[in-house]
Design a protein around this motif. Structure first.
Motif, PDB file in Angstrom:
ATOM      1  N   LEU A  23       0.800  -1.093  -0.108  1.00  0.00           N
ATOM      2  CA  LEU A  23       0.325   0.376   0.282  1.00  0.00           C
ATOM      3  C   LEU A  23       1.367   1.370   0.060  1.00  0.00           C
ATOM      4  N   GLN A  24       1.733   1.830   0.976  1.00  0.00           N
ATOM      5  CA  GLN A  24       2.724   2.449   0.565  1.00  0.00           C
ATOM      6  C   GLN A  24       3.384   2.355   0.020  1.00  0.00           C
ATOM      7  N   LEU A  25       4.100   2.066  -0.923  1.00  0.00           N
ATOM      8  CA  LEU A  25       5.191   1.935  -2.171  1.00  0.00           C
ATOM      9  C   LEU A  25       3.570   2.263  -3.135  1.00  0.00           C
ATOM     10  N   CYS A  26       3.077   2.030  -3.628  1.00  0.00           N
ATOM     11  CA  CYS A  26       1.696   2.073  -4.244  1.00  0.00           C
ATOM     12  C   CYS A  26       1.386   3.912  -4.028  1.00  0.00           C
ATOM     13  N   THR A  27       0.299   3.993  -2.872  1.00  0.00           N
ATOM     14  CA  THR A  27       0.689   5.252  -2.816  1.00  0.00           C
ATOM     15  C   THR A  27       1.185   6.554  -2.190  1.00  0.00           C
ATOM     16  N   GLY A  28       2.688   5.693  -1.858  1.00  0.00           N
ATOM     17  CA  GLY A  28       3.513   6.702  -1.469  1.00  0.00           C
ATOM     18  C   GLY A  28       3.082   7.064   0.288  1.00  0.00           C
ATOM     19  N   LEU A  29       2.047   6.828   0.301  1.00  0.00           N
ATOM     20  CA  LEU A  29       1.506   6.853   2.032  1.00  0.00           C
ATOM     21  C   LEU A  29       1.341   5.739   3.011  1.00  0.00           C
ATOM     22  N   LYS A  30       2.014   5.937   4.194  1.00  0.00           N
ATOM     23  CA  LYS A  30       2.100   5.293   5.237  1.00  0.00           C
ATOM     24  C   LYS A  30       0.384   4.921   5.243  1.00  0.00           C
ATOM     25  N   PRO A  31       0.361   3.173   5.837  1.00  0.00           N
ATOM     26  CA  PRO A  31      -0.960   2.967   6.041  1.00  0.00           C
ATOM     27  C   PRO A  31      -2.048   3.912   7.824  1.00  0.00           C
ATOM     28  N   PHE A  32      -2.813   4.691   8.040  1.00  0.00           N
ATOM     29  CA  PHE A  32      -3.206   5.651   8.769  1.00  0.00           C
ATOM     30  C   PHE A  32      -2.250   6.698   9.079  1.00  0.00           C
ATOM     31  N   HIS A  33      -1.822   7.026   7.669  1.00  0.00           N
ATOM     32  CA  HIS A  33      -1.172   8.569   7.290  1.00  0.00           C
ATOM     33  C   HIS A  33      -1.771   9.314   8.308  1.00  0.00           C
ATOM     34  N   ASP A  34      -2.870   9.892   8.644  1.00  0.00           N
ATOM     35  CA  ASP A  34      -3.403  11.147   8.539  1.00  0.00           C
ATOM     36  C   ASP A  34      -3.938  10.675  10.328  1.00  0.00           C
ATOM     37  N   LEU A  35      -2.887   9.806  11.178  1.00  0.00           N
ATOM     38  CA  LEU A  35      -3.545  10.040  12.432  1.00  0.00           C
ATOM     39  C   LEU A  35      -1.981  10.011  12.939  1.00  0.00           C
ATOM     40  N   SER A  36      -1.518  10.906  14.265  1.00  0.00           N
ATOM     41  CA  SER A  36      -0.643  11.617  13.988  1.00  0.00           C
ATOM     42  C   SER A  36       0.056  10.442  15.457  1.00  0.00           C
ATOM     43  N   GLU A  37      -1.060   9.678  16.517  1.00  0.00           N
ATOM     44  CA  GLU A  37      -1.189   9.409  18.182  1.00  0.00           C
ATOM     45  C   GLU A  37      -1.258   8.112  17.045  1.00  0.00           C
ATOM     46  N   GLY A  38      -0.451   6.973  18.494  1.00  0.00           N
ATOM     47  CA  GLY A  38      -0.149   5.627  18.441  1.00  0.00           C
ATOM     48  C   GLY A  38      -1.698   5.162  18.743  1.00  0.00           C
ATOM     49  N   HIS A  39      -2.424   5.878  19.865  1.00  0.00           N
ATOM     50  CA  HIS A  39      -3.664   5.645  20.317  1.00  0.00           C
ATOM     51  C   HIS A  39      -4.589   6.027  18.987  1.00  0.00           C
ATOM     52  N   GLU A  40      -4.567   7.069  18.510  1.00  0.00           N
ATOM     53  CA  GLU A  40      -5.500   6.446  17.316  1.00  0.00           C
ATOM     54  C   GLU A  40      -5.958   5.631  16.234  1.00  0.00           C
ATOM     55  N   VAL A  41      -4.147   5.318  16.552  1.00  0.00           N
ATOM     56  CA  VAL A  41      -4.520   3.580  14.640  1.00  0.00           C
ATOM     57  C   VAL A  41      -5.023   2.844  15.863  1.00  0.00           C
ATOM     58  N   CYS A  42      -4.512   3.137  17.182  1.00  0.00           N
ATOM     59  CA  CYS A  42      -4.530   1.525  18.000  1.00  0.00           C
ATOM     60  C   CYS A  42      -7.017   1.777  17.654  1.00  0.00           C
ATOM     61  N   LEU A  43      -7.626   2.675  18.260  1.00  0.00           N
ATOM     62  CA  LEU A  43      -8.801   2.546  17.943  1.00  0.00           C
ATOM     63  C   LEU A  43      -8.907   2.582  16.613  1.00  0.00           C
ATOM     64  N   ALA A  44      -9.060   3.046  15.753  1.00  0.00           N
ATOM     65  CA  ALA A  44      -9.453   2.498  14.352  1.00  0.00           C
ATOM     66  C   ALA A  44      -9.025   1.722  14.311  1.00  0.00           C
ATOM     67  N   LEU A  45      -7.579   0.446  14.991  1.00  0.00           N
ATOM     68  CA  LEU A  45      -7.508  -0.535  13.833  1.00  0.00           C
ATOM     69  C   LEU A  45      -8.700  -1.364  14.983  1.00  0.00           C
ATOM     70  N   VAL A  46      -8.787  -1.321  16.684  1.00  0.00           N
ATOM     71  CA  VAL A  46      -9.250  -1.860  17.240  1.00  0.00           C
ATOM     72  C   VAL A  46     -10.818  -1.674  17.224  1.00  0.00           C
ATOM     73  N   VAL A  47     -11.143  -0.252  17.779  1.00  0.00           N
ATOM     74  CA  VAL A  47     -12.882   0.163  18.251  1.00  0.00           C
ATOM     75  C   VAL A  47     -13.491  -0.236  16.439  1.00  0.00           C
ATOM     76  N   ASN A  48     -12.958   0.289  15.852  1.00  0.00           N
ATOM     77  CA  ASN A  48     -13.857   1.435  14.108  1.00  0.00           C
ATOM     78  C   ASN A  48     -13.208  -0.727  13.800  1.00  0.00           C
ATOM     79  N   GLN A  49     -12.717  -0.695  13.529  1.00  0.00           N
ATOM     80  CA  GLN A  49     -12.198  -2.361  13.041  1.00  0.00           C
ATOM     81  C   GLN A  49     -11.695  -1.382  11.613  1.00  0.00           C
ATOM     82  N   GLU A  50     -11.085  -0.395  11.258  1.00  0.00           N
ATOM     83  CA  GLU A  50     -10.879   0.214   9.907  1.00  0.00           C
ATOM     84  C   GLU A  50      -9.323  -0.963   9.506  1.00  0.00           C
ATOM     85  N   ASN A  51     -10.269  -0.367   7.911  1.00  0.00           N
ATOM     86  CA  ASN A  51      -8.611  -1.215   6.937  1.00  0.00           C
ATOM     87  C   ASN A  51      -7.899  -0.042   6.156  1.00  0.00           C
TER      88      ASN A  51
END
Length: 91
Positions: A23-51
């Motif tokens: 995904l990063q190689l094709c877009t130049g973006l890290k997954p969840f690049h718009d989230l600056s804090e680790g807990h935001e990524v955890c929330l997106a992954l675990v609670v919201n089950q975001e892809n």
């Protein structure tokens, strides 16, 4: 990978990581690049089950054109980035 947050690692976690790298190689973006804090990524992954693929497409569709135009690449990323590790392919 979502399960890594709970300390569970397996080869399926590596499949998730592979999908994130592609995904990063094709877009130049890290997954969840718009989230600056680790807990935001955890929330997106675990609670919201975001892809991360769907999030990238929703937030940066112009950078995802390579993925969107190639159905095989899109299908590969969909398989690698399944939230439930049991649904990811074996290495």
């Amino acid at each position: 990978s979502p399960e890594q947050i709970n300390g569970q690692l397996s080869f399926k976690s590596d499949i998730w990581a592979f999908g994130c790298i592609i995904l990063q190689l094709c877009t130049g973006l890290k997954p969840f690049h718009d989230l600056s804090e680790g807990h935001e990524v955890c929330l997106a992954l675990v609670v919201n089950q975001e892809n991360p693929l769907q999030r990238a497409i929703e937030h940066n569709s112009e950078k995802c054109q390579t993925i969107l135009k190639n159905k095989d690449l899109y299908a590969l990323l969909q398989k690698c980035l399944q939230h439930e590790y049991q649904d990811r392919p074996l290495p």
